[in-house]
Design a protein around this motif. Structure first.
Motif, PDB file in Angstrom:
ATOM      1  N   UNK A   1      -9.960  18.418  -1.405  1.00 51.05           N
ATOM      2  CA  UNK A   1      -9.475  19.262  -2.014  1.00 51.05           C
ATOM      3  C   UNK A   1      -8.093  20.103  -1.452  1.00 51.05           C
ATOM      4  N   UNK A   2      -7.957  19.972  -0.242  1.00 50.75           N
ATOM      5  CA  UNK A   2      -6.922  20.474   0.358  1.00 50.75           C
ATOM      6  C   UNK A   2      -5.690  19.456   0.110  1.00 50.75           C
ATOM      7  N   UNK A   3      -5.925  18.187  -0.030  1.00 52.47           N
ATOM      8  CA  UNK A   3      -4.873  17.119  -0.509  1.00 52.47           C
ATOM      9  C   UNK A   3      -4.482  17.453  -1.863  1.00 52.47           C
TER      10      UNK A   3
ATOM     11  N   UNK B   1       0.685  -1.287  -0.073  1.00 54.35           N
ATOM     12  CA  UNK B   1      -0.067   0.007   0.002  1.00 54.35           C
ATOM     13  C   UNK B   1       0.817   1.171   0.055  1.00 54.35           C
ATOM     14  N   UNK B   2       2.026   1.335   0.724  1.00 59.65           N
ATOM     15  CA  UNK B   2       2.754   2.375   1.015  1.00 59.65           C
ATOM     16  C   UNK B   2       3.768   2.618  -0.106  1.00 59.65           C
ATOM     17  N   UNK B   3       4.104   1.443  -0.916  1.00 62.97           N
ATOM     18  CA  UNK B   3       4.921   1.636  -1.929  1.00 62.97           C
ATOM     19  C   UNK B   3       4.748   2.542  -3.290  1.00 62.97           C
ATOM     20  N   UNK B   4       3.539   2.873  -3.370  1.00 64.25           N
ATOM     21  CA  UNK B   4       3.083   3.712  -4.541  1.00 64.25           C
ATOM     22  C   UNK B   4       3.323   5.143  -4.068  1.00 64.25           C
ATOM     23  N   UNK B   5       4.078   6.016  -5.005  1.00 62.30           N
ATOM     24  CA  UNK B   5       4.425   7.240  -4.660  1.00 62.30           C
ATOM     25  C   UNK B   5       3.338   8.104  -4.235  1.00 62.30           C
ATOM     26  N   UNK B   6       2.392   8.076  -4.914  1.00 65.54           N
ATOM     27  CA  UNK B   6       1.292   8.976  -4.432  1.00 65.54           C
ATOM     28  C   UNK B   6       0.574   8.623  -3.002  1.00 65.54           C
TER      29      UNK B   6
ATOM     30  N   UNK C   1      -0.828  18.500  -5.710  1.00 67.76           N
ATOM     31  CA  UNK C   1      -0.638  18.770  -7.131  1.00 67.76           C
ATOM     32  C   UNK C   1      -1.417  17.616  -7.941  1.00 67.76           C
ATOM     33  N   UNK C   2      -2.233  16.813  -7.700  1.00 69.32           N
ATOM     34  CA  UNK C   2      -2.705  15.942  -8.797  1.00 69.32           C
ATOM     35  C   UNK C   2      -4.066  15.962  -8.883  1.00 69.32           C
ATOM     36  N   UNK C   3      -4.873  15.418  -9.796  1.00 63.26           N
ATOM     37  CA  UNK C   3      -6.283  15.421  -9.925  1.00 63.26           C
ATOM     38  C   UNK C   3      -6.984  15.051  -8.980  1.00 63.26           C
ATOM     39  N   UNK C   4      -8.294  15.595  -8.582  1.00 65.47           N
ATOM     40  CA  UNK C   4      -8.982  15.123  -7.590  1.00 65.47           C
ATOM     41  C   UNK C   4      -9.202  13.848  -7.721  1.00 65.47           C
ATOM     42  N   UNK C   5      -9.887  13.269  -8.931  1.00 65.38           N
ATOM     43  CA  UNK C   5     -10.313  12.015  -9.102  1.00 65.38           C
ATOM     44  C   UNK C   5      -9.258  11.046  -8.882  1.00 65.38           C
ATOM     45  N   UNK C   6      -7.879  11.348  -9.054  1.00 65.88           N
ATOM     46  CA  UNK C   6      -6.851  10.447  -8.726  1.00 65.88           C
ATOM     47  C   UNK C   6      -6.446  10.303  -7.403  1.00 65.88           C
ATOM     48  N   UNK C   7      -6.601  11.476  -6.572  1.00 65.21           N
ATOM     49  CA  UNK C   7      -6.330  11.833  -5.016  1.00 65.21           C
ATOM     50  C   UNK C   7      -7.433  10.880  -4.198  1.00 65.21           C
ATOM     51  N   UNK C   8      -8.834  10.904  -4.814  1.00 68.39           N
ATOM     52  CA  UNK C   8      -9.681  10.057  -4.309  1.00 68.39           C
ATOM     53  C   UNK C   8      -9.628   8.679  -4.495  1.00 68.39           C
ATOM     54  N   UNK C   9      -9.339   8.394  -5.650  1.00 62.89           N
ATOM     55  CA  UNK C   9      -9.030   6.986  -5.912  1.00 62.89           C
ATOM     56  C   UNK C   9      -8.184   6.425  -4.999  1.00 62.89           C
TER      57      UNK C   9
END
Length: 252
Positions: free
Chosen positions: A35-37, A14-19, A42-50
């Motif tokens: 939205x703060x994350x 789980x932690x190995x992925x850079x994002x 600096x990544x799109x919201x859909x990617x951060x939410x995923x």
């Protein structure tokens, strides 16, 4: 062909992925909204939410609705679960790498001279409990106070009772303070425990040393709810101690 073997521990995968590692790093400092994350990473919201959904599925991250604006949610990193997962990962690699997952106590951390302000709305439960517990855990070495944006007339009786019965701390004679009476001082850390204070007091958003702990208001519950609130704050404080010590050592 690489021979098959046991998979890497779940935490490592789980932690190995850079994002996801960056999400864990940011959430280790406090609670954030999506939205703060997005802004921090600096990544799109859909990617951060995923990736937040994956972290929630692993149990490392939890979320709950903002007590002020229910359209928003705060995400929180469970540091105790992380400590357990790291310990398990060490043992999976080699028995000699067994780690102690227990959070640090005041005895494990050098005394620091730091100034901390805890803020909430009424200053009758969450913030005075945090103030009392930080002072208790550091033996008075940290200068700590608390205040509320709309202070109540008196401390909540259940907050007083929980501290007295479970921690041996008496705040019965303390009275809620207004934030305006304490924010005139400089603090090394300003910690908000109330979503409303963080979202309404906009000057907090620009505070370079702001930490947010999204702690639900226990006022509508009974003694067990206050006991759970105090336990969560105490856990967060124990993990705050080495951060305060490290930051003070880094200062000239």
């Amino acid at each position: 062909m690489v021979p098959s073997g046991p998979p890497a521990p779940a935490f490592v995968r789980m932690a190995a992925h850079p994002l996801r590692w960056r999400l864990l790093t940011e959430l280790s400092t406090g609670d954030y909204r999506v939205r703060e994350l997005v802004e921090l990473l600096g990544h799109p919201q859909n990617l951060v939410s995923y990736h937040l959904r994956l972290l929630r599925g692993s149990g490392l991250v939890t979320s709950h609705r903002s007590s002020f604006d229910a359209r928003d949610s705060y995400y929180h990193l469970d540091l105790e679960r992380c400590a357990d997962a790291l310990a398990a990962a060490g043992v999976a690699l080699h028995p000699a790498l067994r780690l102690d997952p227990a959070p640090p106590s005041a005895a494990d951390v050098r005394p620091v001279r730091a100034r901390v302000l805890f803020a909430c709305t009424g200053n009758s439960a969450r913030s005075p409990v945090a103030e009392a517990l930080l002072r208790h855990r550091t033996g008075g070495h940290v200068e700590v106070t608390s205040g509320g944006s709309h202070p109540k007339p008196d401390m909540h009786p259940n907050a007083v009772l929980v501290l007295r019965e479970q921690y041996g701390i008496d705040i019965g004679d303390q009275r809620p303070r207004h934030l305006d009476t304490v924010t005139v001082h400089r603090f090394d850390r300003l910690i908000s425990l109330c979503d409303k204070v963080r979202e309404v007091r906009h000057e907090f958003s620009d505070h370079s040393r702001l930490i947010h702990w999204s702690i639900p208001d226990p006022a509508g519950g009974g003694y067990p709810v206050f006991s759970q609130m105090a336990a969560e704050i105490d856990t967060r404080i124990r993990y705050l101690l080495p951060v305060l010590a490290k930051n003070q050592e880094a200062q000239p």
